[in-house]
Enzyme design. Structure first.
Site, short mmCIF file in Angstrom:
data_model
loop_
_atom_site.label_atom_id
_atom_site.label_comp_id
_atom_site.label_asym_id
_atom_site.label_seq_id
_atom_site.Cartn_x
_atom_site.Cartn_y
_atom_site.Cartn_z
N ASN A 7 0.73 -1.26 0.02
CA ASN A 7 0.13 0.00 -0.07
C ASN A 7 0.92 1.41 -0.02
O ASN A 7 1.43 1.44 0.95
CB ASN A 7 -1.01 -0.20 1.13
CG ASN A 7 -1.73 1.02 1.45
OD1 ASN A 7 -1.92 2.11 0.48
ND2 ASN A 7 -2.28 1.41 2.43
N TRP A 8 1.15 1.88 -1.20
CA TRP A 8 1.84 2.91 -1.37
C TRP A 8 1.42 4.39 -0.71
O TRP A 8 2.13 5.30 -0.68
CB TRP A 8 2.47 3.21 -2.80
CG TRP A 8 3.39 2.16 -3.23
CD1 TRP A 8 3.78 1.31 -2.33
CD2 TRP A 8 3.92 1.93 -4.51
NE1 TRP A 8 4.78 0.38 -3.29
CE2 TRP A 8 5.01 0.91 -4.51
CE3 TRP A 8 3.80 2.67 -5.49
CZ2 TRP A 8 5.51 0.63 -5.69
CZ3 TRP A 8 4.40 2.33 -6.96
CH2 TRP A 8 5.24 1.20 -6.83
N LYS A 9 0.09 4.15 -0.45
CA LYS A 9 -0.40 5.36 0.13
C LYS A 9 -0.31 6.73 -0.69
O LYS A 9 -0.17 6.48 -1.79
CB LYS A 9 -0.08 5.72 1.54
CG LYS A 9 -0.47 4.47 2.48
CD LYS A 9 -0.09 4.69 3.88
CE LYS A 9 -0.34 3.26 4.44
NZ LYS A 9 -0.37 3.29 6.04
N HIS A 92 -9.94 1.16 4.75
CA HIS A 92 -8.50 1.15 5.37
C HIS A 92 -8.77 2.27 6.61
O HIS A 92 -9.60 3.29 6.35
CB HIS A 92 -7.69 1.79 4.39
CG HIS A 92 -6.13 1.68 5.11
ND1 HIS A 92 -5.69 2.87 6.14
CD2 HIS A 92 -4.98 0.80 5.03
CE1 HIS A 92 -4.47 2.30 6.40
NE2 HIS A 92 -4.14 1.39 5.68
N GLU A 94 -7.35 4.82 7.69
CA GLU A 94 -7.11 6.01 7.10
C GLU A 94 -8.15 6.73 6.59
O GLU A 94 -8.53 7.89 6.54
CB GLU A 94 -5.72 6.17 6.75
CG GLU A 94 -4.51 6.22 7.42
CD GLU A 94 -3.33 5.62 6.63
OE1 GLU A 94 -3.15 5.62 5.42
OE2 GLU A 94 -2.19 5.12 7.53
N GLU A 162 -5.88 -5.06 10.80
CA GLU A 162 -4.76 -4.21 11.01
C GLU A 162 -4.94 -3.18 12.37
O GLU A 162 -5.98 -2.29 12.28
CB GLU A 162 -4.79 -3.14 9.75
CG GLU A 162 -4.29 -3.60 8.57
CD GLU A 162 -3.85 -2.59 7.30
OE1 GLU A 162 -2.61 -2.76 7.16
OE2 GLU A 162 -4.29 -1.57 7.06
N GLY A 168 2.02 2.30 10.92
CA GLY A 168 2.90 3.27 10.93
C GLY A 168 3.67 3.79 12.20
O GLY A 168 4.27 4.77 12.30
N SER A 204 3.18 -1.84 10.42
CA SER A 204 4.63 -1.79 10.61
C SER A 204 5.34 -3.14 10.37
O SER A 204 6.32 -3.43 11.06
CB SER A 204 4.90 -1.21 11.98
OG SER A 204 4.36 -0.08 12.36
N GLY A 225 2.78 -0.99 4.27
CA GLY A 225 2.78 0.38 3.90
C GLY A 225 4.12 0.82 3.78
O GLY A 225 4.75 0.49 2.88
P1 PGA Z 1 2.64 0.46 7.65
O1 PGA Z 1 1.01 0.66 6.85
O2 PGA Z 1 3.02 -0.86 7.17
O3 PGA Z 1 3.20 1.66 7.26
O4 PGA Z 1 1.97 0.33 9.13
C1 PGA Z 1 0.36 -0.60 6.65
C2 PGA Z 1 -1.13 -0.08 6.26
O5 PGA Z 1 -1.56 1.19 6.47
O6 PGA Z 1 -1.71 -0.93 5.62
#
Ligand code: PGA
Length: 242
Positions: A7-9, A92, A94, A162, A168, A204, A225
């Site tokens: 997931n490159w966001k 997600h 976010e 998650e 993150g 993470s 991510g």
């Molecule tokens: P992260 O993100 O690996 O940076 O914690 C994972 C995600 O948000 O799917």
């Protein structure tokens, strides 16, 4: 089926450079590798990777709950399918934080399926829910609201567990907790839908933590991510899934 999903966001990634450094050769053939760039990069990434990295599949980071019409600023699953996507992340944390509610997420899962995209439904508790022992309640709630109303579901849905506090943050979730929640999710899905779904973990994940996480019963892969922005690190994560 094991999955490794990036997931490159909203990060700026040079697809050419990333692919040059991403070596698929050592990655076991049975692992599905899915990259989710931002909407604007999907088409280019698909075109480049289909020539050099045939095995890579493409996903979107979100989609509209509608398939077409007067929905300013939205992107339809059909549009995403047309430019090479075959998966879409849905719900997600976010996006939930920005106001996506349970009903919208349920509709998005359904719409993704209608548009022939495999939804990657994200669920998980926040820090407060975890500390107060409310993880099970939250997981049950999200599955009941976001997935179980969809009857006759095939296996073409993925669930990403998650825990929000692990995203993150570098926080490592306890193995026992992860195993307990993974088995809970699989049992609930089996009891309510009569199917065994692929369950991946996100929060993470790095090549270091993946070695330990991959041993946990019930986990069939990762949603990554930050560590997926580095192609070498991402390829190393795949090795732990063998
Ligand atoms: P992260 O993100 O690996 O940076 O914690 C994972 C995600 O948000 O799917």
């Amino acid at each position: 089926m094991k999955h490794l999903i990036a997931n490159w966001k909203m990060n700026f990634i040079n697809s050419d450079a990333w692919l040059k450094d991403f070596d698929l050769n050592n990655i076991p053939k049975e692992i599905k590798v899915v990259i989710c760039p931002n909407y604007l990069e999907i088409e280019d990434f698909y075109e480049i990777s289909s020539k050099t990295h045939e095995k890579i599949l493409i996903g979107a980071q979100n989609l509209s709950s509608e398939t077409k019409g007067a929905f300013t600023g939205q992107i339809s699953g059909k549009m995403l399918k047309n430019i090479g996507a075959s998966y879409s992340i849905v719900g997600h944390s976010e996006c939930r934080l920005q106001g996506e509610d349970d009903e919208t997420i349920l509709n998005k899962v359904q719409t993704a399926i209608e548009c022939e995209l495999i939804p990657i439904l994200c669920i998980g508790e926040n820090q407060e829910e975890y500390s107060k022992g409310r993880t099970e309640k939250k997981i049950k709630h999200q599955l009941t609201e976001n997935l179980f109303p969809l009857k006759n579901l095939s296996k073409s849905v993925l669930i990403a567990y998650e825990p929000i506090y692990a995203i993150g943050s570098g926080i490592a979730v306890q193995n026992e907790h992860l195993e307990e929640v993974s088995l809970l999710i699989k049992d609930l899905v089996r009891d309510n839908l009569g199917i065994d779904l692929t369950l991946i973990y996100g929060g993470s994940v790095t090549s270091d933590s993946a070695k330990n996480l991959a041993k946990i019963d019930g986990i069939d892969g990762f949603l990554v991510g930050n560590a997926s922005l580095d192609p070498k690190e991402f390829a190393n994560i795949a090795l732990s899934l063998e």
